[in-house]
Every structure is written in C-alpha cells, then in structure tokens.
Design a protein around this motif. Structure first.
Motif, PDB file in Angstrom:
ATOM      1  N   LEU A   1       0.806  -1.217   0.000  1.00  0.00           N
ATOM      2  CA  LEU A   1       0.000   0.000   0.000  1.00  0.00           C
ATOM      3  C   LEU A   1       0.843   1.272   0.000  1.00  0.00           C
ATOM      4  CD1 LEU A   1      -2.970  -0.939   2.357  1.00  0.00           C
ATOM      5  CD2 LEU A   1      -2.963  -0.757  -0.134  1.00  0.00           C
ATOM      6  N   LEU A   2       2.007   1.238   0.642  1.00  0.00           N
ATOM      7  CA  LEU A   2       2.868   2.413   0.630  1.00  0.00           C
ATOM      8  C   LEU A   2       3.479   2.623  -0.750  1.00  0.00           C
ATOM      9  CD1 LEU A   2       3.767   4.647   2.514  1.00  0.00           C
ATOM     10  CD2 LEU A   2       5.739   3.246   3.170  1.00  0.00           C
ATOM     11  N   GLN A   3       3.811   1.528  -1.407  1.00  0.00           N
ATOM     12  CA  GLN A   3       4.298   1.634  -2.787  1.00  0.00           C
ATOM     13  C   GLN A   3       3.185   2.149  -3.691  1.00  0.00           C
ATOM     14  OE1 GLN A   3       3.497  -1.117  -5.458  1.00  0.00           O
ATOM     15  NE2 GLN A   3       4.186   0.501  -6.808  1.00  0.00           N
ATOM     16  N   THR A   4       1.959   1.681  -3.468  1.00  0.00           N
ATOM     17  CA  THR A   4       0.813   2.160  -4.251  1.00  0.00           C
ATOM     18  C   THR A   4       0.648   3.661  -4.065  1.00  0.00           C
ATOM     19  OG1 THR A   4      -0.271   0.025  -3.887  1.00  0.00           O
ATOM     20  CG2 THR A   4      -1.636   1.829  -4.692  1.00  0.00           C
ATOM     21  N   LYS A   5       0.723   4.105  -2.812  1.00  0.00           N
ATOM     22  CA  LYS A   5       0.603   5.538  -2.517  1.00  0.00           C
ATOM     23  C   LYS A   5       1.698   6.336  -3.218  1.00  0.00           C
ATOM     24  CE  LYS A   5       0.736   8.813   1.375  1.00  0.00           C
ATOM     25  NZ  LYS A   5       0.848   8.949   2.847  1.00  0.00           N
ATOM     26  N   SER A   6       2.918   5.842  -3.178  1.00  0.00           N
ATOM     27  CA  SER A   6       4.027   6.575  -3.787  1.00  0.00           C
ATOM     28  C   SER A   6       3.847   6.706  -5.296  1.00  0.00           C
ATOM     29  CB  SER A   6       5.360   5.890  -3.473  1.00  0.00           C
ATOM     30  OG  SER A   6       5.479   4.650  -4.136  1.00  0.00           O
ATOM     31  N   SER A   7       3.357   5.653  -5.936  1.00  0.00           N
ATOM     32  CA  SER A   7       3.180   5.703  -7.388  1.00  0.00           C
ATOM     33  C   SER A   7       2.022   6.603  -7.779  1.00  0.00           C
ATOM     34  CB  SER A   7       2.984   4.296  -7.955  1.00  0.00           C
ATOM     35  OG  SER A   7       1.942   3.608  -7.295  1.00  0.00           O
ATOM     36  N   LEU A   8       0.930   6.574  -7.015  1.00  0.00           N
ATOM     37  CA  LEU A   8      -0.214   7.432  -7.329  1.00  0.00           C
ATOM     38  C   LEU A   8       0.133   8.905  -7.111  1.00  0.00           C
ATOM     39  CD1 LEU A   8      -3.100   5.308  -5.775  1.00  0.00           C
ATOM     40  CD2 LEU A   8      -2.648   5.677  -8.208  1.00  0.00           C
ATOM     41  N   ILE A   9       0.824   9.194  -6.019  1.00  0.00           N
ATOM     42  CA  ILE A   9       1.203  10.586  -5.765  1.00  0.00           C
ATOM     43  C   ILE A   9       2.231  11.046  -6.791  1.00  0.00           C
ATOM     44  CG2 ILE A   9       2.413  12.103  -4.146  1.00  0.00           C
ATOM     45  CD1 ILE A   9       0.954  10.693  -1.890  1.00  0.00           C
ATOM     46  N   GLY A  10       3.180  10.183  -7.139  1.00  0.00           N
ATOM     47  CA  GLY A  10       4.141  10.531  -8.184  1.00  0.00           C
ATOM     48  C   GLY A  10       3.450  10.838  -9.497  1.00  0.00           C
ATOM     49  N   ALA A  11       2.437  10.044  -9.839  1.00  0.00           N
ATOM     50  CA  ALA A  11       1.693  10.265 -11.083  1.00  0.00           C
ATOM     51  C   ALA A  11       0.935  11.586 -11.036  1.00  0.00           C
ATOM     52  CB  ALA A  11       0.727   9.103 -11.316  1.00  0.00           C
ATOM     53  N   ARG A  12       0.336  11.887  -9.908  1.00  0.00           N
ATOM     54  CA  ARG A  12      -0.409  13.146  -9.786  1.00  0.00           C
ATOM     55  C   ARG A  12       0.543  14.354  -9.832  1.00  0.00           C
ATOM     56  NH1 ARG A  12      -5.494  12.698  -9.625  1.00  0.00           N
ATOM     57  NH2 ARG A  12      -6.568  10.863  -8.793  1.00  0.00           N
ATOM     58  N   ARG A  13       1.704  14.213  -9.238  1.00  0.00           N
ATOM     59  CA  ARG A  13       2.686  15.292  -9.311  1.00  0.00           C
ATOM     60  C   ARG A  13       3.129  15.522 -10.755  1.00  0.00           C
ATOM     61  NH1 ARG A  13       6.923  15.321  -4.232  1.00  0.00           N
ATOM     62  NH2 ARG A  13       5.387  15.672  -2.585  1.00  0.00           N
ATOM     63  N   ALA A  14       3.250  14.440 -11.495  1.00  0.00           N
ATOM     64  CA  ALA A  14       3.626  14.566 -12.905  1.00  0.00           C
ATOM     65  C   ALA A  14       2.554  15.315 -13.682  1.00  0.00           C
ATOM     66  CB  ALA A  14       3.855  13.184 -13.513  1.00  0.00           C
ATOM     67  N   MET A  15       1.298  14.989 -13.431  1.00  0.00           N
ATOM     68  CA  MET A  15       0.214  15.682 -14.128  1.00  0.00           C
ATOM     69  C   MET A  15       0.216  17.164 -13.783  1.00  0.00           C
ATOM     70  SD  MET A  15      -3.059  13.116 -14.345  1.00  0.00           S
ATOM     71  CE  MET A  15      -2.962  12.143 -12.851  1.00  0.00           C
ATOM     72  N   GLU A  16       0.461  17.470 -12.529  1.00  0.00           N
ATOM     73  CA  GLU A  16       0.516  18.875 -12.116  1.00  0.00           C
ATOM     74  C   GLU A  16       1.683  19.594 -12.799  1.00  0.00           C
ATOM     75  OE1 GLU A  16       0.770  18.875  -7.888  1.00  0.00           O
ATOM     76  OE2 GLU A  16      -1.264  18.069  -7.603  1.00  0.00           O
ATOM     77  N   ALA A  17       2.828  18.921 -12.907  1.00  0.00           N
ATOM     78  CA  ALA A  17       4.005  19.526 -13.521  1.00  0.00           C
ATOM     79  C   ALA A  17       3.766  19.844 -14.992  1.00  0.00           C
ATOM     80  CB  ALA A  17       5.210  18.607 -13.369  1.00  0.00           C
ATOM     81  N   LEU A  18       3.015  18.987 -15.673  1.00  0.00           N
ATOM     82  CA  LEU A  18       2.746  19.180 -17.094  1.00  0.00           C
ATOM     83  C   LEU A  18       1.469  19.966 -17.356  1.00  0.00           C
ATOM     84  CD1 LEU A  18       4.843  16.796 -17.135  1.00  0.00           C
ATOM     85  CD2 LEU A  18       3.705  16.051 -19.220  1.00  0.00           C
ATOM     86  N   GLY A  19       0.663  20.157 -16.321  1.00  0.00           N
ATOM     87  CA  GLY A  19      -0.599  20.862 -16.509  1.00  0.00           C
ATOM     88  C   GLY A  19      -1.613  20.041 -17.280  1.00  0.00           C
ATOM     89  N   VAL A  20      -1.618  18.726 -17.065  1.00  0.00           N
ATOM     90  CA  VAL A  20      -2.566  17.852 -17.751  1.00  0.00           C
ATOM     91  C   VAL A  20      -3.404  17.106 -16.726  1.00  0.00           C
ATOM     92  CG1 VAL A  20      -1.024  17.537 -19.705  1.00  0.00           C
ATOM     93  CG2 VAL A  20      -0.987  15.880 -17.859  1.00  0.00           C
ATOM     94  N   ASP A  21      -4.515  16.580 -17.195  1.00  0.00           N
ATOM     95  CA  ASP A  21      -5.404  15.803 -16.338  1.00  0.00           C
ATOM     96  C   ASP A  21      -5.878  14.600 -17.136  1.00  0.00           C
ATOM     97  OD1 ASP A  21      -7.122  14.878 -14.390  1.00  0.00           O
ATOM     98  OD2 ASP A  21      -8.720  16.294 -14.885  1.00  0.00           O
ATOM     99  N   VAL A  22      -5.275  13.456 -16.902  1.00  0.00           N
ATOM    100  CA  VAL A  22      -5.654  12.232 -17.614  1.00  0.00           C
ATOM    101  C   VAL A  22      -6.167  11.211 -16.608  1.00  0.00           C
ATOM    102  CG1 VAL A  22      -3.914  12.648 -19.406  1.00  0.00           C
ATOM    103  CG2 VAL A  22      -3.349  11.196 -17.437  1.00  0.00           C
ATOM    104  N   PRO A  23      -6.923  10.213 -17.074  1.00  0.00           N
ATOM    105  CA  PRO A  23      -7.365   9.163 -16.155  1.00  0.00           C
ATOM    106  C   PRO A  23      -6.180   8.486 -15.478  1.00  0.00           C
ATOM    107  CG  PRO A  23      -8.568   9.024 -18.226  1.00  0.00           C
ATOM    108  CD  PRO A  23      -7.473  10.027 -18.439  1.00  0.00           C
ATOM    109  N   LEU A  24      -6.324   8.218 -14.198  1.00  0.00           N
ATOM    110  CA  LEU A  24      -5.305   7.512 -13.422  1.00  0.00           C
ATOM    111  C   LEU A  24      -5.943   6.240 -12.887  1.00  0.00           C
ATOM    112  CD1 LEU A  24      -2.552   7.253 -12.093  1.00  0.00           C
ATOM    113  CD2 LEU A  24      -3.326   8.809 -10.290  1.00  0.00           C
ATOM    114  N   ILE A  25      -5.472   5.105 -13.373  1.00  0.00           N
ATOM    115  CA  ILE A  25      -6.047   3.799 -13.070  1.00  0.00           C
ATOM    116  C   ILE A  25      -5.088   3.039 -12.170  1.00  0.00           C
ATOM    117  CG2 ILE A  25      -6.899   1.640 -14.100  1.00  0.00           C
ATOM    118  CD1 ILE A  25      -7.208   3.316 -16.756  1.00  0.00           C
TER     119      ILE A  25
END
Length: 212
Positions: free
Chosen positions: A177-201
C-alpha cells in the motif's frame, strides 16, 4: 530531463473520450508485453548487455516494441499499454540505469502513440495509450527503499509517459500500500508539472487468500 511539451487539444480530447468510454462501455486493453517481446529473440546487444531489461528495447529496437502494439490493435483492442513496466526507480536501479527512467518512459509512450495514431487514421476509431507504471522490486513498507525516492522516481516515470503521448496512466499490480501511494502521488505530481489531467487507473495484486 527533457523539456515537457504543452498538452495539445488532441490529447485533451482523447483523455475526455477515454473517460466517457470507461463510463459507458467495456474498454478492451491488450495482454502480455514481456512474453511477446521475448518471442522475437532480442539479442544481448539489443538489451545493451542488460539482459531481461525490456524497457531498453524502446530505444534499441523500437521495431520490436512497435510490432507488439500493432499485433494487439490488429485484433481489435481499444488500448495498448506502454513497454514501461520496469521504468521505475527500484526496477531500473537494479540495472544501474535509474537515471534513464524519463528517457525510457518517453520512448515507450511515443512508440505506442505513433502506432495508435496510425490505426486511428485507418478507420477513424479511437485508440488509446495507457502509460504502464509497474510495481518495481522493492517494498517501502518493509524498508527496502525510502518512500520519497520511490515517489520521485514514479514522477519521472509518469512525466516521461505523458511527454510521450500517453492518454492515461495505469499503476499496475501493486502489492504494497505504501508503494501504491508513492506511485499514485508521483503520477499526480507529474500531471501537475505538465498541466494535464488524464485518467489515473490502479490495479492491485491479491493472492487467493486475500493477501496482497
């Protein structure tokens, strides 16, 4: 790290169409990637002497990776996943190429994007690229790796996928679960950095006993 492109209207439209499709019908994705690549007998040179590191093929043998995406689209799938299951800090670190996470992720997404666009041009039916974010080989809950190191590596992974043209990000087969959290937060940070909003599965891996 390479500069990140501004999201285009086409990419925003594809993401919106994917969300609509996921909400209204069955969306069919591809199957195995690794076995399809290995079936083509890549050489040790193709792997740059990093045997088994399939993500290297995104830069050394894009023709092999392309052929796998083509095979899945030919049989009618809606989505293909990028060849980036191991483009994360813990997996790439075992090959001592953690500094190439962005490069390999961007290359994998770009290959899939090119193939998807070619099939759309044939018949007008929308196809999508799912940016594959694998679980890696180390569990932060057991102290194998620091959480922030893992999270930042996943952000690089996701930024490369989005820069290469992924329409969505899929965090795959997580077992911690901690690895899951790290990957989801990393993905959201990436979207914020690029200014995009795509589905996150996100998909989780469970044993028949119910244990992750």
């Amino acid at each position: 790290m390479a500069s990140l492109p501004t999201p285009s209207a086409d990419s925003r439209n594809r993401a919106a169409a994917l969300r609509e499709a996921l909400a209204s019908r069955v969306v069919v994705a591809d199957g195995a990637m690794g076995t399809m690549l290995q079936a083509q007998d890549p050489t040790l040179e193709d792997f740059q002497n990093l045997e088994g590191c399939n993500e290297i093929l995104n830069v050394t043998r894009p023709d092999i990776v392309r052929s796998v995406h083509e095979a899945y689209f030919e049989v009618g799938v809606d989505c293909v996943e990028t060849n980036t299951f191991g483009s994360n800090h813990s997996a790439a670190g075992e090959y001592e190429i953690a500094d190439r996470i962005f490069e390999l992720s961007e290359a994998g997404a770009r290959i899939a994007r090119e193939v998807a666009d070619e099939f759309v041009a044939r018949d007008g039916r929308q196809r999508w690229v799912l940016g594959s974010i694998g679980p890696g080989t180390k569990l932060p809950s057991l102290g194998h790796i620091a959480y922030d190191v893992l999270r930042d590596g996943y952000q690089q992974n996701a930024e490369g996928l989005l820069a290469g043209g992924a329409d969505a990000l899929i965090v795959e087969t997580t077992q911690d679960l901690l690895q899951t959290k790290s990957s989801l937060i990393g993905a959201r940070r990436a979207m914020e950095a690029l200014g995009v909003d795509v589905p996150l599965i996100c998909s989780l891996a469970f044993e028949t006993t119910g244990v992750m």
